[in-house]
Design an enzyme around this catalytic site. Structure first.
Site, mmCIF file in Angstrom:
data_model
loop_
_atom_site.group_PDB
_atom_site.id
_atom_site.type_symbol
_atom_site.label_atom_id
_atom_site.label_comp_id
_atom_site.label_asym_id
_atom_site.label_seq_id
_atom_site.Cartn_x
_atom_site.Cartn_y
_atom_site.Cartn_z
ATOM 1 N N SER A 1 4.651 -10.003 -2.530
ATOM 2 C CA SER A 1 3.256 -9.986 -2.969
ATOM 3 C C SER A 1 3.172 -9.701 -4.450
ATOM 4 O O SER A 1 3.996 -8.956 -5.007
ATOM 5 C CB SER A 1 2.491 -8.899 -2.203
ATOM 6 N N TYR B 1 1.128 -1.136 1.734
ATOM 7 C CA TYR B 1 1.515 -2.550 1.839
ATOM 8 C C TYR B 1 2.427 -2.937 0.675
ATOM 9 O O TYR B 1 3.483 -3.554 0.876
ATOM 10 C CB TYR B 1 0.259 -3.415 1.842
#
Length: 251
Positions: free
Chosen positions: A143, A156
């Site tokens: 990400s 996350y």
């Protein structure tokens, strides 16, 4: 020889687009899904319409005990459909997100993220390594949030940061087999991730768009074709790299 790519979590979102993009590049696909067999079969049908072969297999990447059984299912599918005993590529895409501040994140949320994104990637790759052809490719999806911060994504992003370190070590250990391992780190993309927050919430969409040099958030079509191209023979000399595909987010 036609390549076979295994893409986890490919019934929707970036995984779906990646699987279809691989087919458009001339490859065959094994795709996995966790709950929606109907969506997965729709992807199989779309790939078949492109003239390529595909099969969908159930897999929960957070359930490590299921990996040996999945390996057997994969072997059976490879033998039946391709008369082969290995795949050329593994794309570790399956995952989920949690948006919560550090003070609000629960232990259960934290554990679920690390079970799927870290332990799942590590032990699924370990289980499937004997089924990846020498000279093959592994791509781990990370990400853009490992490089820049956005409130609510600490757990996350930490999990995805661990994936990026795993990528370097996988590249080192599998290099003797000619297998390259790289990370693709998407920026904010319009999918159903987090219930479609970036796609369907105007404030989030604009906030992330304003962070990018190209002035918009991404779409699955910005990611899938890039992953498919990374699997090609032209990228045989690139390994252990983090490739961000974010439209120039916060540069």
């Amino acid at each position: 020889m036609t390549t076979i790519s295994l893409v986890t979590g490919a019934s929707r979102g970036l995984g779906r687009n990646t699987a279809i993009s691989i087919a458009r590049h001339g490859g065959d696909v094994v795709l996995t899904y966790r709950t929606s067999a109907e969506d997965a079969m729709a992807v199989v049908a779309e790939i078949a319409a492109l003239g390529r072969k595909a099969v969908a297999l159930p897999l929960d990447v957070g359930d490590l005990a299921s990996f040996p059984g999945f390996g057997e299912q994969l072997r059976d599918a490879l033998t039946t459909l391709w008369n082969r005993d290995n795949v050329d590529h593994l794309v570790n895409n399956a995952g989920h997100g949690v948006m919560a501040s550090i003070s609000e994140t629960t232990e259960a949320q934290f554990d679920a993220l690390f079970d799927v994104h870290v332990k799942g990637v590590f032990f699924l790759t370990q289980a499937l390594a004997p089924l990846i052809a020498d000279g093959g490719r592994i791509v781990n999806i990370s990400s853009g949030l490992t490089r820049v911060s956005f409130p609510g994504f600490s757990a996350y992003a930490a999990a995805k940061g661990a994936v990026e370190i795993l990528t370097v070590y996988m590249a080192r250990e599998f290099g003797s087999r000619g297998i390259t391992v790289n990370t693709v780190a998407p920026g904010a993309i319009e999918t159903d991730f987090l219930g479609g927050a970036v796609r369907d919430t105007p404030d989030y969409n604009k906030g992330f768009a304003d962070m990018t040099t190209l002035g918009r958030v991404g779409t699955p079509d910005d990611i899938g074709p890039m992953v498919a191209s990374l699997l090609g023979a032209d990228n045989r000399w690139m390994t252990a790299q983090r490739i961000e595909v974010s439209g120039g987010q916060t540069i």
